[in-house]
Design a protein around this motif. Sequence first.
Motif, PDB file in Angstrom:
ATOM      1  N   ARG A  52      21.795  -2.170  65.771  1.00 17.23           N
ATOM      2  CA  ARG A  52      22.163  -1.038  64.926  1.00 17.23           C
ATOM      3  C   ARG A  52      23.243  -0.167  65.581  1.00 17.23           C
ATOM      4  NH1 ARG A  52      17.736   3.399  64.038  1.00 17.23           N
ATOM      5  NH2 ARG A  52      18.856   4.306  65.813  1.00 17.23           N
ATOM      6  N   LEU A  53      23.059   0.087  66.879  1.00 17.34           N
ATOM      7  CA  LEU A  53      24.058   0.899  67.589  1.00 17.34           C
ATOM      8  C   LEU A  53      25.417   0.205  67.621  1.00 17.34           C
ATOM      9  CD1 LEU A  53      21.946   2.273  70.588  1.00 17.34           C
ATOM     10  CD2 LEU A  53      22.691   3.496  68.524  1.00 17.34           C
ATOM     11  N   ARG A  54      25.400  -1.086  67.814  1.00 14.09           N
ATOM     12  CA  ARG A  54      26.668  -1.820  67.792  1.00 14.09           C
ATOM     13  C   ARG A  54      27.347  -1.697  66.429  1.00 14.09           C
ATOM     14  NH1 ARG A  54      24.558  -7.319  70.823  1.00 14.09           N
ATOM     15  NH2 ARG A  54      24.605  -6.474  72.971  1.00 14.09           N
ATOM     16  N   ALA A  55      26.528  -1.834  65.361  1.00 14.70           N
ATOM     17  CA  ALA A  55      27.087  -1.728  64.009  1.00 14.70           C
ATOM     18  C   ALA A  55      27.660  -0.346  63.758  1.00 14.70           C
ATOM     19  CB  ALA A  55      26.018  -2.079  62.971  1.00 14.70           C
ATOM     20  N   GLU A  56      26.937   0.688  64.200  1.00 23.04           N
ATOM     21  CA  GLU A  56      27.434   2.058  64.025  1.00 23.04           C
ATOM     22  C   GLU A  56      28.740   2.290  64.795  1.00 23.04           C
ATOM     23  OE1 GLU A  56      24.239   4.473  65.256  1.00 23.04           O
ATOM     24  OE2 GLU A  56      23.094   4.278  63.373  1.00 23.04           O
ATOM     25  N   ALA A  57      28.820   1.733  65.991  1.00 25.56           N
ATOM     26  CA  ALA A  57      30.052   1.881  66.786  1.00 25.56           C
ATOM     27  C   ALA A  57      31.206   1.166  66.114  1.00 25.56           C
ATOM     28  CB  ALA A  57      29.823   1.353  68.199  1.00 25.56           C
ATOM     29  N   ALA A  58      30.909  -0.026  65.566  1.00 22.72           N
ATOM     30  CA  ALA A  58      31.970  -0.776  64.890  1.00 22.72           C
ATOM     31  C   ALA A  58      32.440  -0.033  63.651  1.00 22.72           C
ATOM     32  CB  ALA A  58      31.464  -2.177  64.530  1.00 22.72           C
ATOM     33  N   ARG A  59      31.466   0.565  62.907  1.00 26.59           N
ATOM     34  CA  ARG A  59      31.854   1.314  61.706  1.00 26.59           C
ATOM     35  C   ARG A  59      32.707   2.533  62.076  1.00 26.59           C
ATOM     36  NH1 ARG A  59      27.107   2.381  59.706  1.00 26.59           N
ATOM     37  NH2 ARG A  59      26.987   4.547  60.412  1.00 26.59           N
ATOM     38  N   ALA A  60      32.306   3.227  63.137  1.00 19.64           N
ATOM     39  CA  ALA A  60      33.073   4.395  63.575  1.00 19.64           C
ATOM     40  C   ALA A  60      34.496   4.004  63.985  1.00 19.64           C
ATOM     41  CB  ALA A  60      32.368   5.100  64.729  1.00 19.64           C
ATOM     42  N   GLU A  61      34.631   2.875  64.667  1.00 17.36           N
ATOM     43  CA  GLU A  61      35.967   2.404  65.069  1.00 17.36           C
ATOM     44  C   GLU A  61      36.795   2.031  63.852  1.00 17.36           C
ATOM     45  OE1 GLU A  61      39.248   1.357  67.219  1.00 17.36           O
ATOM     46  OE2 GLU A  61      37.475   2.513  67.826  1.00 17.36           O
ATOM     47  N   ALA A  62      36.105   1.391  62.870  1.00 14.47           N
ATOM     48  CA  ALA A  62      36.816   1.005  61.648  1.00 14.47           C
ATOM     49  C   ALA A  62      37.296   2.234  60.887  1.00 14.47           C
ATOM     50  CB  ALA A  62      35.907   0.139  60.771  1.00 14.47           C
ATOM     51  N   GLU A  63      36.423   3.263  60.834  1.00 13.32           N
ATOM     52  CA  GLU A  63      36.820   4.491  60.147  1.00 13.32           C
ATOM     53  C   GLU A  63      37.977   5.165  60.868  1.00 13.32           C
ATOM     54  OE1 GLU A  63      33.255   6.730  60.017  1.00 13.32           O
ATOM     55  OE2 GLU A  63      32.408   5.650  58.267  1.00 13.32           O
ATOM     56  N   ARG A  64      37.946   5.184  62.196  1.00 14.39           N
ATOM     57  CA  ARG A  64      39.048   5.766  62.952  1.00 14.39           C
ATOM     58  C   ARG A  64      40.355   5.006  62.710  1.00 14.39           C
ATOM     59  NH1 ARG A  64      42.134   4.967  66.793  1.00 14.39           N
ATOM     60  NH2 ARG A  64      41.248   2.890  67.175  1.00 14.39           N
ATOM     61  N   ALA A  65      40.227   3.662  62.752  1.00  7.02           N
ATOM     62  CA  ALA A  65      41.404   2.837  62.509  1.00  7.02           C
ATOM     63  C   ALA A  65      41.938   3.045  61.103  1.00  7.02           C
ATOM     64  CB  ALA A  65      41.053   1.365  62.742  1.00  7.02           C
ATOM     65  N   LEU A  66      41.015   3.209  60.132  1.00  6.97           N
ATOM     66  CA  LEU A  66      41.433   3.438  58.760  1.00  6.97           C
ATOM     67  C   LEU A  66      42.185   4.764  58.641  1.00  6.97           C
ATOM     68  CD1 LEU A  66      41.472   2.597  55.799  1.00  6.97           C
ATOM     69  CD2 LEU A  66      39.221   3.686  55.529  1.00  6.97           C
ATOM     70  N   ARG A  67      41.610   5.807  59.274  1.00  2.34           N
ATOM     71  CA  ARG A  67      42.278   7.108  59.238  1.00  2.34           C
ATOM     72  C   ARG A  67      43.651   7.033  59.895  1.00  2.34           C
ATOM     73  NH1 ARG A  67      37.011   8.903  60.473  1.00  2.34           N
ATOM     74  NH2 ARG A  67      37.554   9.038  62.676  1.00  2.34           N
ATOM     75  N   SER A  68      43.735   6.303  61.009  1.00  2.20           N
ATOM     76  CA  SER A  68      45.018   6.144  61.690  1.00  2.20           C
ATOM     77  C   SER A  68      45.997   5.370  60.827  1.00  2.20           C
ATOM     78  CB  SER A  68      44.815   5.443  63.032  1.00  2.20           C
ATOM     79  OG  SER A  68      46.041   5.196  63.664  1.00  2.20           O
ATOM     80  N   SER A  69      45.469   4.334  60.171  1.00  2.00           N
ATOM     81  CA  SER A  69      46.324   3.515  59.311  1.00  2.00           C
ATOM     82  C   SER A  69      46.830   4.325  58.122  1.00  2.00           C
ATOM     83  CB  SER A  69      45.565   2.286  58.837  1.00  2.00           C
ATOM     84  OG  SER A  69      46.321   1.529  57.937  1.00  2.00           O
ATOM     85  N   GLU A  70      45.914   5.118  57.538  1.00  2.00           N
ATOM     86  CA  GLU A  70      46.319   5.952  56.408  1.00  2.00           C
ATOM     87  C   GLU A  70      47.349   6.979  56.836  1.00  2.00           C
ATOM     88  OE1 GLU A  70      42.715   7.562  54.913  1.00  2.00           O
ATOM     89  OE2 GLU A  70      42.251   5.807  53.660  1.00  2.00           O
ATOM     90  N   LEU A  71      47.172   7.555  58.037  1.00  4.05           N
ATOM     91  CA  LEU A  71      48.149   8.523  58.546  1.00  4.05           C
ATOM     92  C   LEU A  71      49.507   7.865  58.774  1.00  4.05           C
ATOM     93  CD1 LEU A  71      48.844  11.345  59.585  1.00  4.05           C
ATOM     94  CD2 LEU A  71      48.005  10.641  61.843  1.00  4.05           C
TER      95      LEU A  71
END
Length: 541
Positions: A52-71
């Motif tokens: 679960r922790l791994r999945a949460e970390a991966a989701r957080a990284e994906a969200e960060r990458a998405l925000r960076s990509s959108e920016l």
Amino acid sequence: MLDLSENRVQTTKRFVHRDGHIVRVELNVVSIHPPEGGPRCFFVQAQDITDRLRAEAARAEAERALRSSELTFSQMFMGNPLPMWLYELGTGRLLEVNAAVTEKYGYGRDELMAMRVQDIRVPEDAARLEEFMAALRADGSAYSDTGLWTHRRRDGTAMEVNIYSHRVPYRGHDAGLMIAYDLTARREAENALRESEERLRTLVVNAPVVIFLLDRVGRLISAEGRALRALGLRPAELVGRSAFSVYPGNAQVRSVLTRALGGEEFTSVTEIGEVTLEVGFRPLLDDQGRLREVIGVATDISERTRAETELRERIAELRLADEERRRLLGHLVTAQEEERRRVANDVHDEALPTLAAAIMLVGQLSEQLPGPEEAQTLRSIDEALGAAVEQLRHLIGGLRPPGLDYGRLVPAIRSAARSTFPGDVEVTVTGELATEPRGAVRAVMYRIAQEALANCRTHAGATHVEVDLAEVDGGVRVTVRDDGRGFDAADIAESPALGHLGIISMRERAELVGGRWHIDSRPGTGTVVEYWIPSSGAGAG
């Protein structure tokens, strides 16, 4: 260690699995209190939360990458200087536009967000646009050049653009991303370049020149210009030929071509039949400094050469005519001076002796007539005859001053100045001449100075007169200046009165020998007469 002071504790701990990897475990510990006197018990629930922790970390990284990509997308999209828009593939509705679209097309953002891509196209592109959108929906993942399109600005003007497209998902929409390159400026530049090239070609073709290009062995690569017609040649029959073969019998042509192919830059005048060409050659070198080509410009100067020849002939004729005029003028001035000498001699040899004899007779009569009235009459006659003798002597000096025949110009003018004015007028004559004018030239210089001094004596009422002579520009400049009453020289120049014929005489004398004359005077400021006579103005006479 766990803090078991509370009844319920939740914590996360790291454990080492028997195979050696780390396991993250969530522990829930509940404290159980037994009846009185019994031991304290704990209920422990352990749950492996590693995945679960791994999945949460991966989701957080994906969200960060998405925000960076959108920016990054926002910066690249909104800040791009090229017009870019996202639109819905099914309907063509605009989903997003950047600032360059509003600037280029003239619409406001709110207007654009209520429009479709079809609204900025010309009607002629409608069917093509529908085909393109259908093809993009079918298979449009690749970035592609869709070709040239005509767009309409808000003011109705057309704009030719090159469109690049890509199919992208955008906020739940099946969208198309388009980038427009405005070709208007490029087309205008291309048209201007074509027009410039056409004007240049028209200029070259119609100019009286031949512009040609040779390769390093002398073959003609190109040849243009109206001067070809004068040579009876056409560009089509020259290109590809050796320049040596065009005029094989002309040694001068062969010589200049050899020099040009040797890498020399020069200009030469070449005659081909009745045509005279001024030809300039310039070598064009490669990176190693070796001759690559030779550019040449040949100008038809036949008319100029003929005109220069005619001009030289005319100048020679004018020079001969001027020499003849000078010779005749010298004779004229010499004849005038000879006539003055003859008149002076006649007055000296005939009139003066006659007057002297009359004075002697009056003296004899005064001794024979005893009466006072008769004696007074004879004295008056004697005085009148004496005055006439002085006037004739002054006339002889003016007609032929001795210094003009045997002396130098400056002393002759100085003598004339002193004899012209009575003792109450201060006269100064300055200047020395290294080269003494001869013959008629000296006579003209003297006569103009004599006339200027006579005018000053008659009209100026001066107390001081200055005469200055100087050698200037191959001639002699004479300046006669007085401090007299002056006059309006402009009035005299416009309407010379009978009493000022001396002014006309001075000007004509100077101009006849190729000189110039000027007078400057204003009432109350005195008068300046200045003239310049070339030293060879009237020949050697």
